[in-house]
Every structure is written in structure tokens, then in C-alpha cells.
Design an enzyme around this catalytic site. Structure first.
Site, PDB file in Angstrom:
ATOM      1  N   PRO A 152     -18.961  24.476  18.352  1.00  0.00           N
ATOM      2  CA  PRO A 152     -19.937  24.072  17.330  1.00  0.00           C
ATOM      3  C   PRO A 152     -20.788  22.847  17.661  1.00  0.00           C
ATOM      4  O   PRO A 152     -20.678  21.795  17.025  1.00  0.00           O
ATOM      5  CB  PRO A 152     -19.049  23.818  16.115  1.00  0.00           C
ATOM      6  CG  PRO A 152     -17.753  23.346  16.702  1.00  0.00           C
ATOM      7  CD  PRO A 152     -17.590  24.151  17.963  1.00  0.00           C
ATOM      8  N   CYS A 153     -21.704  22.987  18.609  1.00  0.00           N
ATOM      9  CA  CYS A 153     -22.569  21.863  18.976  1.00  0.00           C
ATOM     10  C   CYS A 153     -23.480  21.456  17.820  1.00  0.00           C
ATOM     11  O   CYS A 153     -23.987  20.331  17.810  1.00  0.00           O
ATOM     12  CB  CYS A 153     -23.361  22.174  20.233  1.00  0.00           C
ATOM     13  SG  CYS A 153     -24.281  23.713  20.199  1.00  0.00           S
TER      14      CYS A 153
END
Length: 188
Positions: A152-153
Site C-alpha cells: 500500500p504505497c
């Protein structure tokens, strides 16, 4: 469960399946090997899909096969639930072969320590991997993430509360953070 894999090489082909799935943020290109999900790409129009297929073929040494069952069935179901607003991380087997070194270290730290509905600063993530002065390098690692949404950047933000950058575009980042309840949902 995550699968440990290094960059491919030595001429050994890795079978890969791909498809384009619809999501709340537009079409996503998703690809998997027998080791796990290997690639997610935003805004999967025809041109981007063709680029991804050519890139994967070169990186994995095999012609990707279009299929939405088999290796991808579980990933598609879990991503559908995520985009339907089911809380929790996507939690899929991952093939890390498209990243290495510092980038892989940062992405693995992100995937394992920044849960659904939370955010972390670039500098804090750098500190967590033992490189407190490497906030810009963390930003570069986020930009090279082969598995956005799943790794989850979008949860990495600036220390002053700004959104920072995002390969899928800032509006996509806002939508993902709103889906997770970090930001208010847009009014229209």
C-alpha cells in the site's frame, strides 16, 4: 502469506497469467506467477496493457497468458472485496521478483507494518528500515512499487500531512485513502 523470490534470471521462464479487472479506481492490470501476485498497474487502458505485457515478458522470460482464473482467481476476489470497502489488508501471496535491494526492503516494511486505515511518513518509513536520512529514496521505492494497492504505497504521506506523490495520480491516492477512511470521501 508472502513468497520470497529474487529477481528472475538465468534464462528460466516464469509462467505468468494476467487480466484487466474493473475497480473503484478504474481498470487495473493484474498479473501473477505460481509464486504469487507479481504486478498491479493503474489505469490499464490498451496502450498501458501492451506496455505491461512487453515488460513482463522481458522480465519474467515468458509470454504472459490472459486468464482471470487459476493463479489470479483469489487475487481478483480479494481485490473486489477491498474495493467494496471490506476493511483489512489485501493479504495475498506475493512474488517479489520485480523488486530488489533497498526498494524491496522498504516495500516489505510497508506491507507488514502499515495496516489498513493508517498512514506513515516517508521519513518514518526510512527510519524503520534503518536509513533515517533516506526519505527521498523511500519516495523512489514507492514510485517503483510493482504491487500498488496490495503493497500500500498510497499510505505513505509527507510528514507535514501533504499527500506526496503517487504513480497512479493524486486523485487515485485520495480515493484509496478515502476508501480506507483516512480522508473524507469526495462529495461528488
Amino acid at each position: 502469506m508472502e513468497i520470497e523470490a529474487g529477481p528472475t534470471g538465468g534464462g528460466r521462464a516464469v509462467p505468468v497469467e494476467w487480466t484487466v479487472m474493473e475497480s473503484a479506481i478504474g481498470p487495473l492490470f493484474v498479473a501473477a506467477t505460481g509464486r504469487g501476485l507479481v504486478r498491479v498497474e493503474f489505469h490499464a487502458d490498451t496502450a498501458r496493457r501492451e506496455q505491461m505485457l512487453a515488460r513482463l515478458s522481458g522480465q519474467l522470460g515468458a509470454e504472459p497468458v490472459e486468464r482471470s482464473s487459476g493463479l489470479l482467481a483469489g487475487a481478483i476476489r480479494r481485490l473486489d472485496r477491498y474495493f467494496a470497502g471490506e476493511p483489512g489488508d489485501v493479504g495475498l501471496p506475493l512474488d517479489w521478483s520485480l523488486t530488489a535491494g533497498f526498494n524491496r526492503q522498504v516495500l516489505r516494511e510497508l506491507a507488514t507494518t502499515v495496516p489498513y486505515g493508517t498512514v506513515v511518513g516517508y521519513g518514518e518509513l526510512a527510519r524503520r528500515v534503518g536509513q533515517p536520512g533516506a526519505a527521498q529514496a523511500v519516495g523512489a521505492a514507492m514510485g517503483s512499487n510493482p504491487l500498488p494497492v496490495v503493497v500500500p504505497c498510497h499510505r505513505v504521506v509527507e510528514s507535514d500531512g501533504g499527500l506526496g506523490g503517487f504513480g497512479g495520480g493524486l486523485e487515485t491516492k485520495r480515493q484509496l485513502l478515502a476508501l480506507e477512511g483516512v480522508l473524507p470521501a469526495p462529495l461528488f
